[in-house]
Enzyme design. Sequence first.
Site, PDB file in Angstrom:
ATOM      1  N   LYS A 177      41.800  76.181 -11.641  1.00 23.80           N
ATOM      2  CA  LYS A 177      40.978  74.844 -11.903  1.00 23.80           C
ATOM      3  C   LYS A 177      41.402  74.188 -12.927  1.00 23.80           C
ATOM      4  CE  LYS A 177      38.609  71.000 -11.693  1.00 23.80           C
ATOM      5  NZ  LYS A 177      39.019  69.760 -11.045  1.00 23.80           N
ATOM      6  N   LYS A 245      37.685  67.662 -21.862  1.00 23.11           N
ATOM      7  CA  LYS A 245      36.929  69.232 -21.795  1.00 23.11           C
ATOM      8  C   LYS A 245      37.903  70.175 -20.949  1.00 23.11           C
ATOM      9  CE  LYS A 245      33.782  69.387 -18.454  1.00 23.11           C
ATOM     10  NZ  LYS A 245      34.218  70.190 -17.144  1.00 23.11           N
TER      11      LYS A 245
HETATM   12  P1  NAP Z   1      28.481  63.691 -14.304  1.00 20.11           P
HETATM   13  O1  NAP Z   1      28.393  62.361 -13.261  1.00 20.11           O
HETATM   14  O2  NAP Z   1      28.451  63.401 -15.860  1.00 20.11           O
HETATM   15  O3  NAP Z   1      27.250  64.449 -13.801  1.00 20.11           O
HETATM   16  C1  NAP Z   1      26.954  65.441 -14.760  1.00 20.11           C
HETATM   17  C2  NAP Z   1      25.731  66.176 -14.304  1.00 20.11           C
HETATM   18  O4  NAP Z   1      25.012  66.998 -15.152  1.00 20.11           O
HETATM   19  C3  NAP Z   1      24.281  65.219 -14.093  1.00 20.11           C
HETATM   20  O5  NAP Z   1      23.533  65.660 -12.882  1.00 20.11           O
HETATM   21  C4  NAP Z   1      23.730  65.496 -15.252  1.00 20.11           C
HETATM   22  O6  NAP Z   1      22.236  65.064 -15.254  1.00 20.11           O
HETATM   23  C5  NAP Z   1      23.782  66.889 -15.620  1.00 20.11           C
HETATM   24  N1  NAP Z   1      23.804  67.308 -16.929  1.00 20.11           N
HETATM   25  C6  NAP Z   1      24.266  66.726 -18.220  1.00 20.11           C
HETATM   26  N2  NAP Z   1      23.720  67.206 -19.163  1.00 20.11           N
HETATM   27  C7  NAP Z   1      22.794  68.269 -18.898  1.00 20.11           C
HETATM   28  C8  NAP Z   1      22.188  69.021 -19.632  1.00 20.11           C
HETATM   29  N3  NAP Z   1      21.962  69.411 -20.879  1.00 20.11           N
HETATM   30  N4  NAP Z   1      21.251  69.889 -18.779  1.00 20.11           N
HETATM   31  C9  NAP Z   1      21.187  69.703 -17.625  1.00 20.11           C
HETATM   32  N5  NAP Z   1      21.911  68.980 -16.819  1.00 20.11           N
HETATM   33  C10 NAP Z   1      22.880  68.272 -17.489  1.00 20.11           C
HETATM   34  O7  NAP Z   1      29.710  64.382 -14.005  1.00 20.11           O
HETATM   35  P2  NAP Z   1      30.477  64.904 -12.648  1.00 20.11           P
HETATM   36  O8  NAP Z   1      31.715  63.968 -12.648  1.00 20.11           O
HETATM   37  O9  NAP Z   1      29.585  65.085 -11.421  1.00 20.11           O
HETATM   38  O10 NAP Z   1      31.082  66.399 -12.994  1.00 20.11           O
HETATM   39  C11 NAP Z   1      30.320  67.473 -12.762  1.00 20.11           C
HETATM   40  C12 NAP Z   1      31.163  68.690 -12.994  1.00 20.11           C
HETATM   41  O11 NAP Z   1      32.251  68.753 -11.850  1.00 20.11           O
HETATM   42  C13 NAP Z   1      32.182  68.979 -14.318  1.00 20.11           C
HETATM   43  O12 NAP Z   1      32.361  69.974 -14.722  1.00 20.11           O
HETATM   44  C14 NAP Z   1      33.347  68.146 -14.139  1.00 20.11           C
HETATM   45  O13 NAP Z   1      34.291  68.453 -14.784  1.00 20.11           O
HETATM   46  C15 NAP Z   1      33.577  68.690 -12.514  1.00 20.11           C
HETATM   47  N6  NAP Z   1      34.526  67.774 -11.786  1.00 20.11           N
HETATM   48  C16 NAP Z   1      34.468  66.419 -11.696  1.00 20.11           C
HETATM   49  C17 NAP Z   1      35.078  65.902 -10.769  1.00 20.11           C
HETATM   50  C18 NAP Z   1      35.342  64.335 -10.633  1.00 20.11           C
HETATM   51  O14 NAP Z   1      36.399  63.806 -10.404  1.00 20.11           O
HETATM   52  N7  NAP Z   1      34.096  63.623 -11.119  1.00 20.11           N
HETATM   53  C19 NAP Z   1      35.972  66.422 -10.021  1.00 20.11           C
HETATM   54  C20 NAP Z   1      36.120  67.864 -10.154  1.00 20.11           C
HETATM   55  C21 NAP Z   1      35.264  68.492 -10.987  1.00 20.11           C
HETATM   56  P3  NAP Z   1      21.788  63.666 -15.749  1.00 20.11           P
HETATM   57  O15 NAP Z   1      21.753  62.935 -14.570  1.00 20.11           O
HETATM   58  O16 NAP Z   1      20.471  63.873 -16.457  1.00 20.11           O
HETATM   59  O17 NAP Z   1      22.715  63.016 -16.741  1.00 20.11           O
END
Ligand code: NAP
Length: 299
Positions: A177, A245
């Site tokens: 990844k 990141k």
């Molecule tokens: P996001 O929308 O920012 O969501 C992050 C999630 O993590 C939310 O549920 C958030 O909760 C939670 N979180 C943040 N800080 C936390 C803490 N201290 N303790 C517990 N929970 C916490 O991010 P995302 O885009 O869904 O990405 C999530 C993961 O998937 C990341 O590792 C990212 O690199 C990966 N990813 C993302 C994509 C993409 O296109 N977006 C694609 C592939 C992989 P709250 O609701 O309380 O903020």
Amino acid sequence: MMSPVPDRIAFLGLGIMGSRMAANLSRAGFALTVWNRTRAKAEAFATEHGAALADTPAQAAAASDVVVTMVVDGPQVEQVLLGAAGAVEGARPGLLCIDCSTIGPTATRTIGEALATHGVHLVDAPVTGSSPKAQDGSLTIMAGGTTGDFDRARPVLEAMGSLIVHAGPLGHGQMVKLINNALAAINAAAVGEALLVAKRAGVDLDALTKVVAAGAGSSTMLELKAGPMRNHDYATLFKTEHMLKDVNLCLGEGKALGAPFPSAAYAREILTAATGRGYGEDDFAALIEVLEGTAGIRL
Ligand code: NAP
């Protein structure tokens, strides 16, 4: 006879990706218990999808056979699985954790070792495809773990993705990844630079993108990000700070191994500048702002 398919899933982390992935698990018929740091999101999800709501990761795990995590980074995964009121506090021996967050192989192995002392298994299963593919269940998922654990995780992964690859032992899904995302960041920066050269030359950008899309210069980043870059539309599919990141994690692993990745180091600097300019929470198409600043022109 007990079904080999785990039917009760705790889903921890309902952000851009997690909310959509969990919705597909619900649609596939898995019994879901959800938890999110910001409770209101979990409440809204539970109401919409008929899922049970947990007060803590421990409570969600106690009601489940499998725990899926989709938070941001290694410290967060460690917190929700192993911290106070973390999933292991509610786990019975044999619980399977599937971490879909992108956290890198080093953190994954450390967390896997700690979980094993509680009799809990871990599969790393980071995803690629961004929110549209999370929405329609067509993510690519690259997994690491033992064959037995991967086979157990497969039905869950198949409900969220269309290409599921067992990359190897624990952590190898993460390494695949990171390399993929570093390439995506490099390609996105190259697309932005190419657009700016064309703009400076007075070339028609529609003609350029049409030809490149059909030629050897084509890329998924051209397809996905040329339009948002040209429109300066940074509606978030994947946050700039999350791309940064991932590139940092990739470079960190490479550094530890003595494996250089110079073009990823360049992409890291562009993403760092974009974050410094305040675009961290915007889509990483915003890196065009940095390239435009350097070129002294705007698309
Ligand atoms: P996001 O929308 O920012 O969501 C992050 C999630 O993590 C939310 O549920 C958030 O909760 C939670 N979180 C943040 N800080 C936390 C803490 N201290 N303790 C517990 N929970 C916490 O991010 P995302 O885009 O869904 O990405 C999530 C993961 O998937 C990341 O590792 C990212 O690199 C990966 N990813 C993302 C994509 C993409 O296109 N977006 C694609 C592939 C992989 P709250 O609701 O309380 O903020």
